[in-house]
Design an enzyme around this catalytic site. Structure first.
Site, PDB file in Angstrom:
ATOM      1  N   PRO A 226       0.494  -1.446  -0.082  1.00  0.00           N
ATOM      2  CA  PRO A 226      -0.008   0.072   0.153  1.00  0.00           C
ATOM      3  C   PRO A 226       1.242   0.986   0.410  1.00  0.00           C
ATOM      4  O   PRO A 226       1.554   1.376   0.707  1.00  0.00           O
ATOM      5  CB  PRO A 226      -1.126  -0.047   1.350  1.00  0.00           C
ATOM      6  CG  PRO A 226      -0.211  -1.115   2.027  1.00  0.00           C
ATOM      7  CD  PRO A 226       0.548  -2.086   1.190  1.00  0.00           C
ATOM      8  N   ASN A 227       0.776   2.521  -0.983  1.00  0.00           N
ATOM      9  CA  ASN A 227       0.893   3.039  -1.037  1.00  0.00           C
ATOM     10  C   ASN A 227       1.998   3.740  -1.605  1.00  0.00           C
ATOM     11  O   ASN A 227       2.435   4.991  -2.101  1.00  0.00           O
ATOM     12  CB  ASN A 227       1.096   4.695   0.222  1.00  0.00           C
ATOM     13  CG  ASN A 227      -0.272   4.193   1.458  1.00  0.00           C
ATOM     14  OD1 ASN A 227      -1.835   4.398   0.476  1.00  0.00           O
ATOM     15  ND2 ASN A 227      -0.666   3.798   2.243  1.00  0.00           N
TER      16      ASN A 227
ATOM     17  N   ARG B  31       4.382  10.706  -2.032  1.00  0.00           N
ATOM     18  CA  ARG B  31       4.336  10.345  -0.046  1.00  0.00           C
ATOM     19  C   ARG B  31       5.043  11.024   0.213  1.00  0.00           C
ATOM     20  O   ARG B  31       6.251  10.005   0.067  1.00  0.00           O
ATOM     21  CB  ARG B  31       3.822   9.332  -0.057  1.00  0.00           C
ATOM     22  CG  ARG B  31       3.473   8.753   1.301  1.00  0.00           C
ATOM     23  CD  ARG B  31       3.607   7.611   1.115  1.00  0.00           C
ATOM     24  NE  ARG B  31       3.423   7.123   2.392  1.00  0.00           N
ATOM     25  CZ  ARG B  31       3.459   5.796   3.646  1.00  0.00           C
ATOM     26  NH1 ARG B  31       4.129   5.168   2.261  1.00  0.00           N
ATOM     27  NH2 ARG B  31       3.693   5.036   4.260  1.00  0.00           N
TER      28      ARG B  31
ATOM     29  N   TYR C  10      10.853   9.217   1.528  1.00  0.00           N
ATOM     30  CA  TYR C  10      11.116   7.920   0.859  1.00  0.00           C
ATOM     31  C   TYR C  10      11.280   8.559  -0.771  1.00  0.00           C
ATOM     32  O   TYR C  10      11.757   7.803  -1.344  1.00  0.00           O
ATOM     33  CB  TYR C  10       9.079   7.107   0.459  1.00  0.00           C
ATOM     34  CG  TYR C  10       8.677   6.939   1.702  1.00  0.00           C
ATOM     35  CD1 TYR C  10       9.096   5.779   2.103  1.00  0.00           C
ATOM     36  CD2 TYR C  10       7.852   7.725   2.547  1.00  0.00           C
ATOM     37  CE1 TYR C  10       8.226   5.115   3.227  1.00  0.00           C
ATOM     38  CE2 TYR C  10       7.211   6.938   2.995  1.00  0.00           C
ATOM     39  CZ  TYR C  10       7.394   5.724   3.628  1.00  0.00           C
ATOM     40  OH  TYR C  10       7.143   5.809   4.644  1.00  0.00           O
TER      41      TYR C  10
ATOM     42  N   ASN D  96       8.779  -5.357  -0.921  1.00  0.00           N
ATOM     43  CA  ASN D  96       8.177  -4.288   0.237  1.00  0.00           C
ATOM     44  C   ASN D  96       6.770  -4.410   0.466  1.00  0.00           C
ATOM     45  O   ASN D  96       5.599  -3.483  -0.132  1.00  0.00           O
ATOM     46  CB  ASN D  96       8.232  -3.165  -0.740  1.00  0.00           C
ATOM     47  CG  ASN D  96       8.355  -1.549   0.072  1.00  0.00           C
ATOM     48  OD1 ASN D  96       8.091  -1.726   1.342  1.00  0.00           O
ATOM     49  ND2 ASN D  96       8.865  -0.359  -0.005  1.00  0.00           N
TER      50      ASN D  96
ATOM     51  N   ALA E 213       2.586  -0.573   4.773  1.00  0.00           N
ATOM     52  CA  ALA E 213       2.642  -1.219   6.503  1.00  0.00           C
ATOM     53  C   ALA E 213       1.893  -2.327   6.451  1.00  0.00           C
ATOM     54  O   ALA E 213       1.919  -2.634   7.681  1.00  0.00           O
ATOM     55  CB  ALA E 213       1.194  -0.170   6.642  1.00  0.00           C
TER      56      ALA E 213
ATOM     57  N   GLU F 191      12.928  -8.738   1.688  1.00  0.00           N
ATOM     58  CA  GLU F 191      12.423  -7.920   2.556  1.00  0.00           C
ATOM     59  C   GLU F 191      12.916  -6.590   2.002  1.00  0.00           C
ATOM     60  O   GLU F 191      14.176  -6.388   2.402  1.00  0.00           O
ATOM     61  CB  GLU F 191      11.745  -8.087   3.891  1.00  0.00           C
ATOM     62  CG  GLU F 191      11.179  -6.706   4.075  1.00  0.00           C
ATOM     63  CD  GLU F 191      10.650  -6.782   6.043  1.00  0.00           C
ATOM     64  OE1 GLU F 191      11.684  -7.675   6.473  1.00  0.00           O
ATOM     65  OE2 GLU F 191       9.952  -6.581   6.843  1.00  0.00           O
TER      66      GLU F 191
ATOM     67  N   HIS G 107      12.896  -1.804   2.778  1.00  0.00           N
ATOM     68  CA  HIS G 107      11.908  -1.324   2.955  1.00  0.00           C
ATOM     69  C   HIS G 107      12.788   0.017   2.946  1.00  0.00           C
ATOM     70  O   HIS G 107      14.430   0.089   3.246  1.00  0.00           O
ATOM     71  CB  HIS G 107      11.834  -1.171   4.679  1.00  0.00           C
ATOM     72  CG  HIS G 107      10.630  -2.049   5.035  1.00  0.00           C
ATOM     73  ND1 HIS G 107       9.750  -2.661   4.508  1.00  0.00           N
ATOM     74  CD2 HIS G 107      11.131  -2.936   5.354  1.00  0.00           C
ATOM     75  CE1 HIS G 107       8.826  -3.302   4.971  1.00  0.00           C
ATOM     76  NE2 HIS G 107       9.643  -4.243   5.535  1.00  0.00           N
TER      77      HIS G 107
ATOM     78  N   ARG H 229      12.555   4.641  13.606  1.00  0.00           N
ATOM     79  CA  ARG H 229      11.307   5.310  12.733  1.00  0.00           C
ATOM     80  C   ARG H 229       9.449   4.612  13.900  1.00  0.00           C
ATOM     81  O   ARG H 229      10.638   4.339  15.160  1.00  0.00           O
ATOM     82  CB  ARG H 229      10.637   4.957  11.265  1.00  0.00           C
ATOM     83  CG  ARG H 229      11.268   5.596  10.336  1.00  0.00           C
ATOM     84  CD  ARG H 229      11.023   5.527   9.081  1.00  0.00           C
ATOM     85  NE  ARG H 229       9.265   6.116   8.722  1.00  0.00           N
ATOM     86  CZ  ARG H 229       8.607   6.178   8.329  1.00  0.00           C
ATOM     87  NH1 ARG H 229       8.557   5.374   6.950  1.00  0.00           N
ATOM     88  NH2 ARG H 229       7.423   6.728   8.063  1.00  0.00           N
TER      89      ARG H 229
END
Length: 152
Positions: free
Chosen positions: A9-10, A17, A22, A74, A77, A98, A100, A107
């Site tokens: 998502p996103n 964003r 990012y 990736n 969320a 994975e 990110h 964070r």
């Protein structure tokens, strides 16, 4: 060799964003770059993004039936919430990295938990979009890259 590059998502909002976190590279630019990078290496890349958990589960299963050699994921969320993605990866047993873009370890506290990681051969965290390329290289050549990459 076929590698699925899946985004949660996103991630379609890259470049829009929170560019301070990012970066300013747009999602379409990232996809074009990855497709070209893979093509140059003789890798068939299947790129996909969805804001829906079930769609990502379907793509993981599709990767299995399509004979994929690896998955770059990736999960966005869903990293911190999705047992369904963990179960899908565990079921198909395709080597998965994975990725990110941001350093999730620096964070919010909830971002430090990854439900996905136990089913992955490595995690590349906080290397920006370069992490995708490192993940492709890892899957294609078996090399471990980056400070946060780890083998399970």
């Amino acid at each position: 060799m076929k590698i699925y590059i899946l985004n949660g998502p996103n991630l379609n909002l890259l470049g829009i964003r929170e560019p301070g976190i990012y970066g300013s590279l747009g999602y379409d630019e990232l996809c074009r770059g990855l497709a070209s990078y893979c093509e140059e290496r003789g890798i068939e890349a299947v790129l996909y993004q969805s804001n829906h958990e079930g769609d990502l589960v379907d793509k993981i299963q599709e990767a299995y039936f399509a004979g994929a050699s690896g998955i770059v994921l990736n999960p966005g969320a869903y990293t911190h919430t999705s047992i369904a993605l963990l179960d899908a990866l565990s079921a198909v047993k395709i080597p998965t990295v994975e990725v990110h873009i941001s350093d999730v370890t620096k964070r919010e506290s909830f971002r430090k938990t990854s439900y996905i990681r136990p089913a992955c051969v490595a995690s590349i965290i906080g290397h920006g979009v370069k992490g995708y390329y490192e993940a492709v290289d890892l899957l294609a050549g078996g090399k471990e890259t980056g400070v946060y990459a780890r083998k399970v």
